[in-house]
Motif scaffolding. Structure first.
Motif, PDB file in Angstrom:
ATOM      1  N   ALA A 192       0.791  -1.233   0.000  1.00 36.33           N
ATOM      2  CA  ALA A 192       0.000   0.000   0.000  1.00 36.33           C
ATOM      3  C   ALA A 192       0.820   1.278   0.000  1.00 36.33           C
ATOM      4  CB  ALA A 192      -0.944   0.011   1.205  1.00 36.33           C
ATOM      5  N   VAL A 193       1.952   1.280   0.681  1.00 30.02           N
ATOM      6  CA  VAL A 193       2.703   2.519   0.864  1.00 30.02           C
ATOM      7  C   VAL A 193       3.606   2.769  -0.349  1.00 30.02           C
ATOM      8  CG1 VAL A 193       4.285   3.785   2.358  1.00 30.02           C
ATOM      9  CG2 VAL A 193       2.690   2.121   3.352  1.00 30.02           C
ATOM     10  N   PRO A 194       3.540   3.956  -0.944  1.00 31.08           N
ATOM     11  CA  PRO A 194       4.455   4.275  -2.043  1.00 31.08           C
ATOM     12  C   PRO A 194       5.910   4.079  -1.617  1.00 31.08           C
ATOM     13  CG  PRO A 194       2.752   5.946  -1.863  1.00 31.08           C
ATOM     14  CD  PRO A 194       2.601   5.060  -0.665  1.00 31.08           C
ATOM     15  N   LYS A 195       6.744   3.635  -2.538  1.00 30.04           N
ATOM     16  CA  LYS A 195       8.120   3.247  -2.205  1.00 30.04           C
ATOM     17  C   LYS A 195       8.887   4.346  -1.489  1.00 30.04           C
ATOM     18  CE  LYS A 195       8.710  -0.232  -5.838  1.00 30.04           C
ATOM     19  NZ  LYS A 195       9.483  -0.626  -7.045  1.00 30.04           N
ATOM     20  N   HIS A 196       8.702   5.589  -1.922  1.00 30.34           N
ATOM     21  CA  HIS A 196       9.489   6.665  -1.335  1.00 30.34           C
ATOM     22  C   HIS A 196       8.927   7.144   0.009  1.00 30.34           C
ATOM     23  CE1 HIS A 196       6.251   8.700  -3.411  1.00 30.34           C
ATOM     24  NE2 HIS A 196       6.577   9.869  -2.878  1.00 30.34           N
ATOM     25  N   LYS A 197       7.848   6.473   0.493  1.00 27.70           N
ATOM     26  CA  LYS A 197       7.254   6.841   1.770  1.00 27.70           C
ATOM     27  C   LYS A 197       7.265   5.678   2.759  1.00 27.70           C
ATOM     28  CE  LYS A 197       4.257  10.411  -0.139  1.00 27.70           C
ATOM     29  NZ  LYS A 197       4.812  11.529   0.652  1.00 27.70           N
ATOM     30  N   ARG A 198       8.133   4.719   2.563  1.00 23.07           N
ATOM     31  CA  ARG A 198       8.124   3.514   3.394  1.00 23.07           C
ATOM     32  C   ARG A 198       8.985   3.597   4.633  1.00 23.07           C
ATOM     33  NH1 ARG A 198       7.999  -1.153  -1.371  1.00 23.07           N
ATOM     34  NH2 ARG A 198       5.890  -0.619  -2.075  1.00 23.07           N
ATOM     35  N   LYS A 199       9.392   4.765   5.031  1.00 22.99           N
ATOM     36  CA  LYS A 199      10.196   4.912   6.229  1.00 22.99           C
ATOM     37  C   LYS A 199       9.287   4.986   7.450  1.00 22.99           C
ATOM     38  CE  LYS A 199      13.998   7.238   3.879  1.00 22.99           C
ATOM     39  NZ  LYS A 199      14.830   8.478   3.799  1.00 22.99           N
TER      40      LYS A 199
END
Length: 262
Positions: free
Chosen positions: A253-260
């Motif tokens: 679900a989480v966009p790759k650049h927001k997976r922190k």
């Protein structure tokens, strides 16, 4: 005008699609004890009223409940409340957004995934002022007009997002906590291919909370789910896909650049 008729899911639950988003009718046909959940986009009030009159005659709802205050869920709320003169309920953490105190963050086009994501920065973030009708959902999640339902706080997509759950038959109205279509893609929305997805990524700004909310709803093991976008789902498909989303939320679900996420 398209034919305004709600599609029945259960004998007392039906939905009507307003272009890209669902509104939900709780209450058996021709009852005077019914509730509308969400109000669709702007300029759909006449069609929602027509769908309601086909199902309930001239009987107004007891109340309107909003899962959250995004433009595609509250667009027709003021005109509907004006027409029926009924209260609107929303979570306290959404109140500022529907009383002209705050605007939602601008849509995030960087999430990728299709046309709707690309144009999301142009979606309305300033909502109609519902001060005349709006009431806060009680802290215990109980509404007198929906005695058999629990209102569950499911933040993430918005701070005060809620879902509605009926324990005795496992019916879940999930709003946008999770949905059953890839909403970022106009093609997926057009063909309405059923599959459990995370919340619309372009308007979800707290992914940690969104993950917890999906896990909370998956733990209920719902039998039937109607979401803000997409077609209703149930049975093994719903159970398996919702659990998979809850277990692998960051990857699915989480966009790759927001997976922190922590």
């Amino acid at each position: 005008m398209e034919q305004a008729e709600a599609e029945q899911v259960l004998d007392d639950v039906a939905f009507y699609r307003t272009l890209i988003v669902n509104v939900i009718f709780i209450g058996k046909e021709q009852t005077d004890d019914w509730v509308l959940v969400d109000c669709g986009i702007s300029h759909y009030s006449r069609r929602i009223i027509a769908a309601a009159e086909k199902r309930y005659g001239s009987r107004p709802p007891k109340a309107i409940v909003l899962t959250h205050g995004h433009f595609d869920h509250v667009g027709s709320a003021k005109k509907l409340a004006d027409h029926w003169n009924v209260p609107i309920f929303i979570h306290p953490m959404e109140m500022d957004y529907v009383t002209n105190q705050r605007d939602y963050p601008v849509g995030d086009a960087t999430v990728g995934g299709g046309f709707f994501a690309l144009i999301s920065p142009f979606f309305p973030t300033h909502q109609p002022d519902l001060s005349r009708y709006i009431h806060a959902i009680p802290n215990d999640g109980k509404l007198p007009s929906l005695p058999d339902w629990q209102v569950i706080h499911t933040p993430g997509h918005t701070p005060g997002h809620v879902a509605l759950y009926r324990p005795h038959d496992g019916t879940l109205l999930a709003g946008d906590a999770f949905i059953t279509v890839k909403q970022e893609s106009s093609m997926a929305v057009f063909i309405q291919h059923q599959h459990v997805h995370g919340p619309p990524a372009y308007f979800t700004h707290n992914w940690e909370e969104a993950e917890k909310s999906v896990q909370k709803l998956a733990a209920l093991n719902p039998v039937t789910a109607i979401t803000g976008h997409g077609l209703p789902m149930g049975g093994e498909d719903l159970s398996h896909q919702l659990k998979e989303l809850a277990s692998n939320f960051r990857e699915l679900a989480v966009p790759k650049h927001k997976r922190k996420l922590h």
